[in-house]
Write a protein that holds these residues in place. Structure first.
Motif, PDB file in Angstrom:
ATOM      1  N   ARG A 273       0.637  -0.734   0.334  1.00  0.00           N
ATOM      2  CA  ARG A 273      -0.097  -0.065   0.562  1.00  0.00           C
ATOM      3  C   ARG A 273       0.491   1.312   0.024  1.00  0.00           C
ATOM      4  NH1 ARG A 273      -0.646  -2.161   5.015  1.00  0.00           N
ATOM      5  NH2 ARG A 273       0.804  -0.672   6.736  1.00  0.00           N
TER       6      ARG A 273
ATOM      7  N   ASP B 140      -1.873   7.826   4.180  1.00  0.00           N
ATOM      8  CA  ASP B 140      -1.093   6.144   4.163  1.00  0.00           C
ATOM      9  C   ASP B 140       0.296   6.618   3.557  1.00  0.00           C
ATOM     10  OD1 ASP B 140      -0.948   4.158   5.173  1.00  0.00           O
ATOM     11  OD2 ASP B 140      -2.367   3.023   3.916  1.00  0.00           O
TER      12      ASP B 140
ATOM     13  N   ARG C 152       0.980   7.862   1.198  1.00  0.00           N
ATOM     14  CA  ARG C 152       1.270   7.767  -0.218  1.00  0.00           C
ATOM     15  C   ARG C 152       1.595  10.027  -0.914  1.00  0.00           C
ATOM     16  NH1 ARG C 152       1.293   4.053  -2.657  1.00  0.00           N
ATOM     17  NH2 ARG C 152       0.701   4.657  -5.153  1.00  0.00           N
TER      18      ARG C 152
END
Length: 596
Positions: free
Chosen positions: A203, A261, A263
């Motif tokens: 992820r 998260d 990103r």
């Protein structure tokens, strides 16, 4: 088990020049897959030899097939090609990679003609260099050895980076971040190593279209430097500026957007123009035009914003990683890990208690890492902490090189104790010394065996070396060499206890800023190399002798080369560099050399 790791494609430079316009003498000359070609040899879990091809073919950051490096590694160990169990290559452009690429192009919002053009270009690159058949043909063509298919192990690029970091970190369980320009598909991965098992947290993976390192490379180009080579110049320029509040940084939000998260996304990700697409946007955001792009003030303003961008985005990634793992040791590898200013801030501002960055963090490390990855899949290799892995030359080889230049140099041979004392005496004054000893160090930093040394207490020594010796920009800082036991006295090390590879920057304590003025950057920091009697005994003796004479606890240590050239490797390289610069003396083995 004998494993030889390597990196480099003989056809890549020509293919990138023809297909993408990356001329070998142009600004994009290092924007190639397979740059920093090298070879490394692991025997029964021990790293016994490694050298970069550039040190031998004298072509900086070469992407050429590393025929010289491979041959030297095998000769160093007394081996032949048949003795090697596995040849580990630091890239894995396998069938799945090719299928994914073709499918992505087929599904892209392009016309049929555009798709065919892209696929034709990709096909030439894949069949000419990247694919397994091309790799085997390349190996055989340059070595004369018919490489058996079963001996070739292609290692995913980021896994090679990780394996290199594991080898030198001295850690068992650790979190990791690998962030570089581009691997096969991705530019950044994160995860953890626990009980010897690697887990990538998918992820957090960032694809190559959103590559932070490639964006930083485009800013490097925009500022008039060479991308994938001069990013450290941008980092150095940033020290002259004051970063804005993050919300006022034009790059944050307009160019890079932080997402959940850990990103992030780039504004022009997957633009068909590639990273060059950002030039127009940078003009708009920073009011860049022909009248100001070359000015020092403009360069500093953009460099400061770019450095802050890297710091904010990387911290964003690592906060998410810290929340996903209870491990508090971090391995950080990949080209972005060479941003040593960022490394220190990450350690001080985040929950990690230890961050390790190896001397092979950028692509020289993938040759070591490819071999280490294969070794780790069988049995973990021994921890190895020395960067001195390359060629060494004996007294007669040095004497031969000096004799060949006898019309230009004179020399005296001295016992080792006298060499140390005479060098310390010379360094007490305003003298620049070329220092050539032992095995060539590995990686982009000169770590004391192929170094230029000088006394940092003279404030103008930085200008002397930049102008008269290195032939490079006057704003470039120099690194101080300090004994590990003295480092906390001179520098504020924070959470760190040592920095043997120049991969961290520390504030210079106020009491020592004048004493090491030439090794203190404009922002009162230094990129430090710590030294012990065990890590480099001869250099430690020299530093102790110098400190005893002067009271100064540091020496300037910069790479023994001039701008645009690889660090010297052989005695001939050292003598020629010495004669082509204003270095005052060359200390090579037990010889003290002076110009006639």
């Amino acid at each position: 088990m004998i494993i030889l790791g390597y990196n480099g494609f003989s056809q890549v430079a020509d293919l990138f020049a023809r297909l993408y316009g990356h001329a070998p003498d142009g600004v994009d000359r290092h924007n190639l897959i397979g740059h920093d070609a090298a070879a490394a040899l692991i025997i029964d879990g021990e790293l016994v030899a490694a050298v970069e091809e550039e040190r031998l073919n004298r072509n900086k950051k070469t992407s050429a097939f590393p025929r010289n490096a491979i041959r030297w590694c095998l000769e160093q160990a007394g081996l032949d090609y048949d003795d090697v169990d596995h040849f580990a290559f630091g890239w894995n452009h396998d069938n799945a990679y090719a299928d994914t690429t073709v499918t992505a192009v087929a599904q892209a919002p392009l016309t049929a003609e555009e798709k065919l053009t892209v696929l034709t270009t990709f096909g030439e690159l894949y069949l000419g260099a990247l694919g397994r058949t091309a790799l085997i043909e390349d190996f055989t063509r340059h070595t004369g050895y018919a490489l058996p298919d079963h001996k070739l192990v292609t290692v995913p690029h980021h896994r090679a980076h990780l394996a290199c970091g594991r080898t030198f970190a001295g850690l068992t369980d650790a979190a990791f971040l690998i962030n570089d320009g581009q691997a096969e598909r991705d530019s950044a991965i994160m995860g953890e190593i626990r009980n010897g098992k690697v887990e990538v947290f998918d992820r957090f993976t960032i694809d190559f279209g959103n590559s932070l390192a490639q964006l930083f490379g485009e800013i490097t180009r925009y500022l008039g430097f060479v991308p994938n080579n001069d990013e450290y110049k941008v980092m150095g320029l940033a020290g002259f500026g004051t970063p804005p509040a993050p919300e006022d940084n034009p790059l944050l939000g307009n160019v890079v957007t932080l997402e959940d998260d850990g990103r992030y996304a780039l504004a022009l990700a997957h633009d068909r123009r590639g990273p060059r697409a950002y030039a127009e946007l940078l003009d708009k955001l920073f009011d860049g035009h022909d009248g100001n792009r070359e000015t020092f003030e403009f360069r500093v303003r953009l460099a400061t914003a770019a450095q802050q961008l890297v710091e904010v985005v990387t911290a964003h990634q690592l906060r998410a990683l810290a929340a996903a793992t209870d491990l508090r040791d971090l391995i950080f590898e990949g080209g972005l890990a060479l941003n040593c200013v960022n490394n220190t801030k990450l350690l001080e501002d985040l929950p990690f208690e230890r961050i390790e960055v190896s001397f092979g963090a950028s692509d020289p490390g993938v040759s070591i890492g490819a071999a280490a990855h294969v070794a780790q899949s069988h049995a973990a290799p021994l921890a190895h902490t020395s960067p001195y892995l390359g060629p060494e030359y004996d007294t007669e080889q040095i004497r031969t090189a000096l004799t060949a230049h006898a019309s230009a140099v004179t020399w005296e041979e001295l016992p080792l104790d006298q060499i140390v004392e005479r060098t310390a005496e010379l360094l007490s004054g305003k003298t620049v010394i070329g220092w050539f000893q032992g095995r060539t160090e590995y990686g982009p930093r000169a770590l004391g065996n192929r170094s230029i040394l000088a006394n940092p207490s003279y404030p103008d020594m930085k200008d002397i070396i930049n102008h008269r010796v290195k032939h490079r920009e006057p704003f470039r800082p120099f690194a101080p060499l300090v004994l590990e036991e003295d480092a906390p006295t001179v520098f504020d090390l924070g959470k760190k206890h040592r920095s043997p590879y120049m991969t961290f920057v520390f504030p210079v304590r106020p009491a020592y800023r004048e004493q090491i003025a030439a090794a203190t950057h404009v922002d009162a920091t230094s990129r430090v190399q710590t030294l012990t009697d065990e890590s480099n005994p001869l250099l430690a003796r020299l530093l102790r002798a110098f400190t005893a004479r002067t009271g100064v606890r540091c020496l300037i240590n910069t790479s023994f080369n001039v701008a645009g050239e690889p660090i010297v490797c052989a005695p001939d390289d050292a003598v020629e560099c010495f004669l082509g610069t204003d270095i005052d003396h060359l200390v090579i083995g037990t010889f003290l050399v002076t110009k006639r």
